[in-house]
Design an enzyme around this catalytic site. Structure first.
Site: not given
Ligand code: NAD
Length: 509
Positions: A247, A281
């Site tokens: 997502e 998002c």
């Molecule tokens: P992010 O990708 O920076 O982090 C998300 C999660 O992934 C965090 O828990 C982080 O610690 C973890 N993470 C980071 N590096 C990783 C790796 N190499 N392997 C596994 N996990 C890792 O995103 P964010 O800044 O927390 O969230 C914002 C983003 O999320 C925006 O792009 C937003 O659009 C998206 N989002 C999407 C939805 C959806 O349902 N499509 C919902 C909410 C947010």
């Protein structure tokens, strides 16, 4: 000074390093949490694995009882949950309350619908196999790893957690490093309900902890976050052929047709664009307005935007940018749009402060600007006129993302909604689909794949199990070493009756 999340290096007498979560509005430390490494992650997965026997043994009805109990506990502690979200994420308390409330509704839906959606169902066995009784049932995968973001730290992970649990899986949850306290609260309340059994487990830390979860002994990863991290998650999961649901981000548009109710459309555009400081998002980042109603729409939009401001006080309609580094992204998108000829009609590059971003509306922004092509994740709106709805759909779809969107209009609105290449669309409102638990939630393209919510969201955390049971001996015995030519010819005759057709080609259309 804005607070950034840095690990505290462990000294020799400190067994595990920790990190702090901050209030993004004040920079105050909200909580301190362990940075779980591979060892702790694997231990959490092993504990979850151990608990699968008990959890699956409860059956749908038993699990439903616990999940509904959890729903009630969260409802009774709604203000506590909302307060934690408010302090760690910065959004107004009322928005946090709304978020948690919708998540609670999803827990109830998943618990109540899992038996019907996933339980054993008869399947017609077809004329060739009339002697067989056929059925399908959906089995839990085992242990699901859930990696969550910070922008909706309750609603988003619960979209995976509740559905995975209702399907019979146990879960290891890694919340965002910006909102670990919210994650802890969710896991603690559930653990209380199941009398301490490790059905829903927490691991905390930065990206490395999430990465360790991807290669631990999990049966699926449900990831919500940016598209860039989603790609890393998929790559890591490929190592063990671990399936993933992604997502990811979006660049959603709102399309406004000439017969739209402009006041409602303006209200929705402001809420879709500015609420949660634009960190949604499925938020509105682009607006395409039929040129015949562009001027009155802009007048209405600016009228309604008057006086709106961010803040951590009661007057702030949205909070700070949760991630300090996002401020540079927002500023660069606004500057790039203006440099390419976009017109700021509210806010502008100066709108980006040290923590808060003032509402910003840009018009006539070229379609190749960053503010049109990349996720801004700030309280900004790009509003461009279009000559007709074909152009609106074409521009909406000219993105690598495909998460959601909205259409305002009457006569053609439903048709326009179907033509948008995205997982979800609201007609004459924004984001409504997320609050309908029976609808699937997810995207296409760089917005990811797989679905949470609804029947698809339950099935996402299962594998389909097909069973046939022979009711009587077959009329034509095909699966036998003793099969003879006569049997094969009877089979060919039957097939001709069933599928031979007329032998004429369909008319050219
Ligand atoms: P992010 O990708 O920076 O982090 C998300 C999660 O992934 C965090 O828990 C982080 O610690 C973890 N993470 C980071 N590096 C990783 C790796 N190499 N392997 C596994 N996990 C890792 O995103 P964010 O800044 O927390 O969230 C914002 C983003 O999320 C925006 O792009 C937003 O659009 C998206 N989002 C999407 C939805 C959806 O349902 N499509 C919902 C909410 C947010």
């Amino acid at each position: 000074m804005t607070a950034t999340i840095e690990p505290d290096v462990a000294s020799s007498d400190e067994p595990q390093p920790t990190f702090d979560s901050f209030n993004p509005a004040t920079g105050d430390v909200v909580g301190t949490h362990p940075i779980d490494g591979r060892e702790q992650v694997e231990a959490a997965v092993a504990a979850a694995r151990e608990a699968t026997g008990w959890w699956q043994g409860l059956g749908f009805e038993g699990r439903k009882e616990y999940l509904l109990q959890w729903r009630s506990v969260l409802t009774r502690r709604l203000h506590q949950v909302a307060d934690q979200v408010h302090r760690e994420g910065g959004k107004p308390h009322g928005d946090a309350l709304l978020e948690a409330g919708l998540a609670i509704d999803h827990i109830a839906w998943a618990a109540k619908h899992a038996p019907k959606v996933l339980g054993r169902k008869k399947v017609a066995s077809g004329l060739l196999m009339t002697n067989q009784a056929a059925s399908v049932e959906y089995q839990p995968l085992g242990v699901v790893g859930v990696i969550g973001p910070w922008n909706y730290p309750v609603f988003t992970p619960i979209g995976s957690i509740a559905y995975a649990l209702a399907a019979g899986n146990t879960v290891v949850f890694k919340p965002s490093e910006y909102t670990p306290g919210v994650g802890r609260l969710l896991v603690d309340t559930f653990t209380e309900v199941v009398h301490g059994r490790p059905v829903l487990n927490l691991v905390t830390g930065l990206g490395e902890t999430g990465s360790a979860l991807c290669t631990a002994d999990v049966d699926k990863i449900a990831f919500t976050g940016s598209s860039a991290t989603g790609k890393k998650v998929m790559a890591a999961c490929a190592e063990n052929l671990t399936p993933v649901v992604i997502e990811a981000g979006g660049k959603d548009s709102m399309i406004i047709d000439e017969d739209a109710d402009l006041a409602s459309a303006a209200e929705a555009a402001l809420w879709g664009g500015l609420s949660n400081a634009g960190q949604t998002c499925i938020g509105t980042e682009r607006v395409y307005v039929h040129e015949r109603v562009f001027d009155p729409f802009m007048a209405e939009l600016l009228r309604q935007a008057e006086g709106l401001r961010p803040g951590y006080d009661d007057g702030g309609v949205y909070g700070p940018s949760t991630m300090p580094k996002q401020l540079d992204v927002i500023r660069s998108h606004i500057e790039d749009a203006i440099a390419r000829g976009g017109r700021p009609v509210l806010g502008g590059a100066d709108a980006v402060g040290e923590r808060f971003v003032q509402p910003t509306i840009l018009t006539h922004v070229p379609e190749d600007s960053l503010a049109v092509t990349e996720e801004t994740f700030g309280p900004t709106l790009v509003v461009n006129p279009v000559k007709d709805m074909d152009e609106a759909v074409e521009l909406t779809n000219a993105t690598k993302y495909g998460l959601a969107g909205a259409v305002f209009g009457k006569k053609h609105a439903m048709d326009i909604a179907s033509r948008i290449r995205s997982g979800m669309t609201s007609v004459n409102s924004v984001i409504a689909f997320a609050a309908v638990p029976g609808l699937p939630f997810g995207g296409v393209g760089d917005s990811g794949f797989g679905r949470i919510h609804g029947p698809d969201g339950l099935r996402e955390f299962t594998y389909p199990k097909a069973i046939t049971r022979q009711r009587m001996k077959p009329v034509i015995m095909l699966q036998s070493m003793a099969r003879d030519e006569k049997t094969e010819s009877r089979f060919a005759q039957l097939l001709t009756v069933l599928h031979g057709g007329t032998g004429t080609l369909p008319k050219r259309r």
